[in-house]
Write an enzyme that holds these catalytic residues in place. Structure first.
Site, PDB file in Angstrom:
ATOM      1  N   HIS A   1       0.812  -1.213   0.000  1.00 43.45           N
ATOM      2  CA  HIS A   1       0.000   0.000   0.000  1.00 43.45           C
ATOM      3  C   HIS A   1       0.847   1.265   0.000  1.00 43.45           C
ATOM      4  CE1 HIS A   1      -3.300   2.682   0.632  1.00 43.45           C
ATOM      5  NE2 HIS A   1      -2.816   3.097   1.773  1.00 43.45           N
ATOM      6  N   CYS A   2       2.115   1.182   0.402  1.00 48.86           N
ATOM      7  CA  CYS A   2       2.894   2.396   0.627  1.00 48.86           C
ATOM      8  C   CYS A   2       3.817   2.771  -0.532  1.00 48.86           C
ATOM      9  CB  CYS A   2       3.719   2.259   1.908  1.00 48.86           C
ATOM     10  SG  CYS A   2       2.728   2.216   3.409  1.00 48.86           S
ATOM     11  N   ILE A   3       4.756   1.909  -0.861  1.00 48.42           N
ATOM     12  CA  ILE A   3       5.856   2.296  -1.746  1.00 48.42           C
ATOM     13  C   ILE A   3       5.389   2.695  -3.148  1.00 48.42           C
ATOM     14  CG2 ILE A   3       8.143   1.658  -2.587  1.00 48.42           C
ATOM     15  CD1 ILE A   3       7.892   1.803   0.439  1.00 48.42           C
TER      16      ILE A   3
END
Length: 437
Positions: A273-275
């Site tokens: 979900h982040c990078i």
């Protein structure tokens, strides 16, 4: 210092506060378990009735979270609900909701704003609201503040706003919620003090910063640092491959330098979900200030191109065997975004599958962590995981190793795949039937 703030800090410090966790996914659920384990009463709020039912029956829908831990939390007083009015019973509300990108690669803040709008009628004096969702600098002030103060409450006096970015690494046995340092920024000094009181009992190290904007930017820097370096090594992989050099050997050799180098390894693209998402939050916000984050955007372009690179290498391998990709049976190994987890968010494997399908390949996948392809917002395949046997492997024209789970029998895969496309460097020394991608 207001009376409400003193009372709130006291309740948070002595364990009598009721903690509300809004969003019971990969971030919210571990946080709930941690607060429950140290004696707080926790109310979990989620819009997904299915998740609520599973939790209230003592089950878990996340592979690395044991049902027994959820059952223990229930016994200790935890309950899950879809009823947002229960927020009025809580002293602190921790928001752990998604912050994806829309189709234009711009921040989709609807999950945050819709959640806060649903909670707003139940805000009261003495409430602490902490946003953990990754977002752009200024979100707490621009989106949460006006909604929190809509009913006449004053932030820093009646109601307290905090930004504390989530830091989770699913599947990493070396870290857990308690041991990962927690960055906390408040809208005012009173807000920050309340935030410190919220997290200090549950987290070994609380790192206080001067504002919510600093905390928001901190999270982005952490993930942009990784995205840029992964983009660099992915580009190096393409160059090294053209030169006939093994990039994994290069990274291993460079990593022997005891200073000034951090090893990053290439792969089929970015996942989680982040990078893949967070850098675009900053590039979007930077435009408001007339700035273009060229370095970040370039790394994003490189990383987004890696699934195409993998498909191209697969096509080359099939072509060398006088076969077209169209009509070929292709098995994708590992569809979770990283090894040893069931998390499918932004998985590059899914992008590879879509590209293959668009070119006419007959698709299958194998992933013991994901027995059935899940319902996703943007992707859908009506497929279930194929067991790996000598017979099943040999039936495919190409096998693509996309996610290198420890549970795979790599020798079996090597011995029985007609064509093996390795995106993770597991078969660096293999000389036959392996395409290094």
């Amino acid at each position: 210092m207001s009376v409400n703030k003193e009372e709130l800090v006291s309740k948070l410090s002595d364990g009598t506060a009721i903690i509300g966790i809004v969003g019971l996914g990969y971030v919210g659920l571990p946080l709930m378990l941690r607060y429950s384990a140290i004696g707080y009463r926790v109310i979990g709020i989620d819009i997904d009735q299915g998740k609520v039912d599973v939790l209230n029956s003592g089950g878990s829908y996340i592979e690395h979270i044991a049902s027994s831990d959820v059952a223990a939390a229930l016994k200790a007083g935890f309950e899950a609900t879809t009823d947002f009015s229960r927020a009025s019973q809580c002293d602190a509300l921790i928001l752990c909701v998604p912050t994806p990108l829309n189709k234009y690669r711009e921040p989709d803040m609807s999950f945050v704003t819709n959640t806060v709008d649903a909670l707003q009628p139940y805000f009261r004096a003495g409430h602490l609201i902490s946003l953990e969702s990754t977002t752009y600098p200024g979100t707490t002030e621009e989106e949460l503040l006006p909604r929190a103060e809509k009913g006449g409450l004053k932030a820093g006096e009646d109601i307290f706003l905090v930004y504390s970015p989530e830091r989770e690494d699913p599947g990493n046995p070396n870290f857990e919620t308690r041991t990962i340092p927690k960055v906390v920024g408040g809208h005012t000094e009173n807000c920050r003090a309340a935030g410190e009181a919220l997290y200090k009992p549950a987290i070994d190290q609380v790192v206080l910063v001067s504002s919510t904007k600093v905390a928001e930017m901190t999270k982005l820097l952490e993930n942009i640092h990784r995205a840029v370096n992964i983009g660099l090594v992915n580009e190096m992989k393409v160059v090294a491959d053209r030169m006939g050099i093994d990039i994994f050997e290069v990274v291993d050799a460079a990593a022997t330098k005891p200073f000034g180098f951090t090893p990053y390894y290439p792969g089929p693209g970015l996942g989680g979900h982040c990078i893949p998402i967070d850098p675009f939050y900053l590039t979007w916000k930077a435009r408001e200030y007339g700035l273009h984050t060229r370095f970040i955007e370039l790394s994003g372009e490189v990383n987004q191109a890696m699934p195409d690179y993998v498909v191209s290498k697969t096509m080359d391998g099939l072509n060398d065997r006088c076969k077209a990709l169209k009509g070929s049976k292709v098995l994708v190994l590992g569809i979770a975004y990283k090894k040893n987890v069931d998390d499918m968010r932004e998985s590059p494997s899914v992008n590879i599958m879509e590209l293959l399908e668009a070119k006419g390949a007959v698709l299958s996948y194998s992933d013991p962590h994901v027995p059935q392809f899940p319902k996703m917002r943007e992707h859908h395949f009506d497929l279930s995981s194929v067991p790996l046997t000598a017979e099943s492997l040999s039936s495919f024209d190409a096998v693509i190793l996309a996610t290198d789970h420890d549970c795979f029998d790599y020798q079996l895969i090597l011995e029985h795949s007609r064509l093996l496309v390795d995106t993770r460097g597991k078969y660096r020394n293999a000389e036959v039937n392996v395409i290094k991608a």
